[in-house]
Design a protein around this motif. Sequence first.
Motif, PDB file in Angstrom:
ATOM      1  N   ASP A  22       0.809  -1.243  -0.133  1.00  0.00           N
ATOM      2  CA  ASP A  22       0.005  -0.057  -0.108  1.00  0.00           C
ATOM      3  C   ASP A  22       0.989   1.081  -0.021  1.00  0.00           C
ATOM      4  OD1 ASP A  22      -2.525   1.419   0.423  1.00  0.00           O
ATOM      5  OD2 ASP A  22      -1.456   2.106   2.274  1.00  0.00           O
ATOM      6  N   THR A  23       1.934   1.145   0.897  1.00  0.00           N
ATOM      7  CA  THR A  23       2.917   2.374   0.983  1.00  0.00           C
ATOM      8  C   THR A  23       3.469   2.540  -0.586  1.00  0.00           C
ATOM      9  OG1 THR A  23       3.082   2.147   2.972  1.00  0.00           O
ATOM     10  CG2 THR A  23       5.058   3.261   1.882  1.00  0.00           C
ATOM     11  N   ALA A  24       4.105   1.666  -1.342  1.00  0.00           N
ATOM     12  CA  ALA A  24       4.647   1.607  -2.490  1.00  0.00           C
ATOM     13  C   ALA A  24       3.691   2.295  -3.571  1.00  0.00           C
ATOM     14  CB  ALA A  24       5.266   0.138  -2.846  1.00  0.00           C
ATOM     15  N   LEU A  25       2.652   1.867  -3.410  1.00  0.00           N
ATOM     16  CA  LEU A  25       1.246   2.248  -4.446  1.00  0.00           C
ATOM     17  C   LEU A  25       1.333   3.878  -4.183  1.00  0.00           C
ATOM     18  CD1 LEU A  25      -0.926  -0.895  -4.651  1.00  0.00           C
ATOM     19  CD2 LEU A  25       0.776   0.020  -6.553  1.00  0.00           C
ATOM     20  N   ARG A  26       1.042   4.055  -2.958  1.00  0.00           N
ATOM     21  CA  ARG A  26       0.720   5.517  -2.584  1.00  0.00           C
ATOM     22  C   ARG A  26       1.864   6.368  -3.094  1.00  0.00           C
ATOM     23  NH1 ARG A  26      -0.845   6.169   3.404  1.00  0.00           N
ATOM     24  NH2 ARG A  26      -1.179   8.311   2.625  1.00  0.00           N
ATOM     25  N   LEU A  27       3.278   5.952  -3.139  1.00  0.00           N
ATOM     26  CA  LEU A  27       4.253   6.642  -3.477  1.00  0.00           C
ATOM     27  C   LEU A  27       4.243   6.966  -4.851  1.00  0.00           C
ATOM     28  CD1 LEU A  27       7.091   5.168  -1.466  1.00  0.00           C
ATOM     29  CD2 LEU A  27       6.472   7.355  -1.388  1.00  0.00           C
ATOM     30  N   VAL A  28       3.810   5.911  -5.534  1.00  0.00           N
ATOM     31  CA  VAL A  28       3.438   5.869  -7.132  1.00  0.00           C
ATOM     32  C   VAL A  28       2.688   6.958  -7.257  1.00  0.00           C
ATOM     33  CG1 VAL A  28       2.798   4.754  -9.130  1.00  0.00           C
ATOM     34  CG2 VAL A  28       4.276   3.505  -7.749  1.00  0.00           C
ATOM     35  N   ASP A  29       1.503   6.730  -6.970  1.00  0.00           N
ATOM     36  CA  ASP A  29       0.580   8.120  -6.778  1.00  0.00           C
ATOM     37  C   ASP A  29       1.102   9.451  -6.870  1.00  0.00           C
ATOM     38  OD1 ASP A  29      -1.175   5.998  -7.747  1.00  0.00           O
ATOM     39  OD2 ASP A  29      -2.380   5.927  -5.567  1.00  0.00           O
ATOM     40  N   ARG A  30       1.996   9.589  -5.534  1.00  0.00           N
ATOM     41  CA  ARG A  30       2.455  10.894  -5.519  1.00  0.00           C
ATOM     42  C   ARG A  30       3.448  11.226  -6.510  1.00  0.00           C
ATOM     43  NH1 ARG A  30       2.229  13.400  -0.480  1.00  0.00           N
ATOM     44  NH2 ARG A  30       2.996  14.988  -1.766  1.00  0.00           N
ATOM     45  N   LEU A  31       4.190  10.364  -6.648  1.00  0.00           N
ATOM     46  CA  LEU A  31       5.532  10.860  -7.348  1.00  0.00           C
ATOM     47  C   LEU A  31       5.335  10.415  -9.015  1.00  0.00           C
ATOM     48  CD1 LEU A  31       7.954   9.291  -5.036  1.00  0.00           C
ATOM     49  CD2 LEU A  31       7.536  11.951  -5.327  1.00  0.00           C
ATOM     50  N   PRO A  89       2.055  10.333 -10.831  1.00  0.00           N
ATOM     51  CA  PRO A  89       0.573  10.083 -11.262  1.00  0.00           C
ATOM     52  C   PRO A  89       0.071   9.705 -12.402  1.00  0.00           C
ATOM     53  CG  PRO A  89       1.353  12.470 -10.878  1.00  0.00           C
ATOM     54  CD  PRO A  89       2.429  11.537 -10.475  1.00  0.00           C
ATOM     55  N   ASP A  90       1.274  10.195 -13.459  1.00  0.00           N
ATOM     56  CA  ASP A  90       0.976   9.962 -14.982  1.00  0.00           C
ATOM     57  C   ASP A  90       1.477   8.802 -15.520  1.00  0.00           C
ATOM     58  OD1 ASP A  90      -0.412  12.609 -15.139  1.00  0.00           O
ATOM     59  OD2 ASP A  90       1.364  13.377 -15.344  1.00  0.00           O
ATOM     60  N   ARG A  91       2.171   7.914 -14.671  1.00  0.00           N
ATOM     61  CA  ARG A  91       2.771   6.500 -15.123  1.00  0.00           C
ATOM     62  C   ARG A  91       3.754   6.828 -16.408  1.00  0.00           C
ATOM     63  NH1 ARG A  91       0.245   6.417 -10.627  1.00  0.00           N
ATOM     64  NH2 ARG A  91      -1.105   4.554 -10.338  1.00  0.00           N
ATOM     65  N   VAL A  92       4.558   7.682 -16.112  1.00  0.00           N
ATOM     66  CA  VAL A  92       5.764   7.935 -17.020  1.00  0.00           C
ATOM     67  C   VAL A  92       6.782   6.766 -16.922  1.00  0.00           C
ATOM     68  CG1 VAL A  92       7.372   9.756 -18.043  1.00  0.00           C
ATOM     69  CG2 VAL A  92       4.958  10.327 -16.953  1.00  0.00           C
ATOM     70  N   PRO A  93       6.898   6.146 -18.263  1.00  0.00           N
ATOM     71  CA  PRO A  93       8.188   5.146 -17.755  1.00  0.00           C
ATOM     72  C   PRO A  93       9.373   6.027 -17.697  1.00  0.00           C
ATOM     73  CG  PRO A  93       6.701   4.739 -19.703  1.00  0.00           C
ATOM     74  CD  PRO A  93       6.239   5.987 -19.324  1.00  0.00           C
ATOM     75  N   GLY A  94      10.089   5.575 -16.807  1.00  0.00           N
ATOM     76  CA  GLY A  94      11.359   6.014 -16.490  1.00  0.00           C
ATOM     77  C   GLY A  94      11.333   7.147 -15.336  1.00  0.00           C
ATOM     78  N   ARG A  95      10.331   7.457 -15.068  1.00  0.00           N
ATOM     79  CA  ARG A  95      10.153   8.600 -13.996  1.00  0.00           C
ATOM     80  C   ARG A  95      10.336   7.799 -12.622  1.00  0.00           C
ATOM     81  NH1 ARG A  95       9.920  13.547 -11.225  1.00  0.00           N
ATOM     82  NH2 ARG A  95       8.319  13.330  -9.801  1.00  0.00           N
ATOM     83  N   LEU A  96       9.947   6.993 -12.265  1.00  0.00           N
ATOM     84  CA  LEU A  96      10.198   6.293 -10.847  1.00  0.00           C
ATOM     85  C   LEU A  96      11.052   5.162 -10.701  1.00  0.00           C
ATOM     86  CD1 LEU A  96       9.467   6.872  -8.001  1.00  0.00           C
ATOM     87  CD2 LEU A  96       7.303   5.673  -8.417  1.00  0.00           C
ATOM     88  N   THR A  97      11.876   4.956  -9.940  1.00  0.00           N
ATOM     89  CA  THR A  97      12.787   3.844  -9.536  1.00  0.00           C
ATOM     90  C   THR A  97      12.618   3.719  -7.870  1.00  0.00           C
ATOM     91  OG1 THR A  97      14.506   4.221 -11.443  1.00  0.00           O
ATOM     92  CG2 THR A  97      14.996   2.982  -9.372  1.00  0.00           C
ATOM     93  N   PHE A  98      12.187   2.170  -7.796  1.00  0.00           N
ATOM     94  CA  PHE A  98      12.330   1.762  -6.341  1.00  0.00           C
ATOM     95  C   PHE A  98      13.612   1.158  -6.109  1.00  0.00           C
ATOM     96  CE2 PHE A  98       7.137   1.602  -6.114  1.00  0.00           C
ATOM     97  CZ  PHE A  98       7.105   2.843  -5.265  1.00  0.00           C
ATOM     98  N   ILE A  99      14.179   1.498  -5.228  1.00  0.00           N
ATOM     99  CA  ILE A  99      15.787   0.992  -4.926  1.00  0.00           C
ATOM    100  C   ILE A  99      15.300   0.230  -3.642  1.00  0.00           C
ATOM    101  CG2 ILE A  99      18.076   1.565  -4.420  1.00  0.00           C
ATOM    102  CD1 ILE A  99      17.538   4.275  -5.892  1.00  0.00           C
ATOM    103  N   THR A 100      15.571  -1.042  -3.595  1.00  0.00           N
ATOM    104  CA  THR A 100      15.066  -1.885  -2.636  1.00  0.00           C
ATOM    105  C   THR A 100      16.462  -2.247  -1.511  1.00  0.00           C
ATOM    106  OG1 THR A 100      15.308  -3.983  -3.491  1.00  0.00           O
ATOM    107  CG2 THR A 100      13.135  -2.986  -3.624  1.00  0.00           C
ATOM    108  N   ARG A 101      16.425  -2.066  -0.364  1.00  0.00           N
ATOM    109  CA  ARG A 101      17.441  -2.351   0.558  1.00  0.00           C
ATOM    110  C   ARG A 101      16.868  -3.079   1.587  1.00  0.00           C
ATOM    111  NH1 ARG A 101      17.113   0.348   4.839  1.00  0.00           N
ATOM    112  NH2 ARG A 101      19.199   1.195   5.463  1.00  0.00           N
ATOM    113  N   MET A 102      16.662  -4.475   1.409  1.00  0.00           N
ATOM    114  CA  MET A 102      16.079  -5.468   2.295  1.00  0.00           C
ATOM    115  C   MET A 102      16.789  -6.163   3.312  1.00  0.00           C
ATOM    116  SD  MET A 102      12.968  -5.047   1.287  1.00  0.00           S
ATOM    117  CE  MET A 102      11.900  -4.676  -0.082  1.00  0.00           C
ATOM    118  N   GLY A 103      18.027  -6.404   3.071  1.00  0.00           N
ATOM    119  CA  GLY A 103      18.922  -7.307   3.799  1.00  0.00           C
ATOM    120  C   GLY A 103      18.697  -8.750   3.110  1.00  0.00           C
TER     121      GLY A 103
END
Length: 270
Positions: free
Chosen positions: A113-122, A124-138
């Motif tokens: 849910d948090t990831a999807l809300r970040l997509v909506d905020r950053l 919203p127009d779903r532009v390819p290349g606009r948003l990258t999720f950098i995962t740091r899970m361990g």
Amino acid sequence: MRATHKSRAESSKGKYEQLADHIDHALDFMRATGGTPEDFDSAEFFVSHEGLLLDYESALTRADARTGVRYAASGHMLWIGERTRDLDGARVEYFSRVANPIGVKLGPATTADTALRLVDRLDPDRVPGRLTFITRMGKDKVRDALAPLVEKVTASGAQVAWICDPMHGNTIEAPSGHKTRRFDDVLDEVRGFFEVHRSLGTHPGGIHVELTGDDVTECVGGGHEIDFVDLTARYESTCDPRLNRRQSLDLAFLVAEFLTETARRRRGRR
């Protein structure tokens, strides 16, 4: 122990020689097509950093004279850290208003849910290349924590790029008090990252690592088996421990193997 160390050294030597051959072939190809090694001098150079200090970023924000679109001019791609990505916080608000490619660090406690809300905020127009999720899970959490995020974000239709940061989730303290990371832990998180994307049929977009070309002793392990007692020899970082030149090459070869295996499996499914 000595035999194992020798076999690793011989294996690394063979890989380095193979890499040198590939470089020679690439240079030969450039010459055959009319290019020269000097063409590398005109290569594009991109800058990326964490957008931590908003006073600094705001002072360097510029609007395009023709379109009026605003850009953070301190770099090409900027990212928001795991600790500062509050959905109602100032950094998410600032970066929602500039047109740069933006990254966001996601730790193991991140919900879909948090990831999807970040997509909506950053994005919203779903532009390819606009948003990258950098995962740091361990290394111990990446396989369980990453899969539901990738699955649900992909199902939503969001076109984000996925990158693995295998460094920050694997930080430990050495007996000497030095902040360090185990090379094998870094590698295992990268391996888990590829395994998740392979199982879901999604694309592993890259890795985000801290490294140097110098022969520092800041991370333990690797082909040359740096131990905790070796950290004091050349621990030069004033912030985070980095992979040294040899460890970086070892990781590069192993990631190349993961990519080759991923491509082979995709061809096999066709």
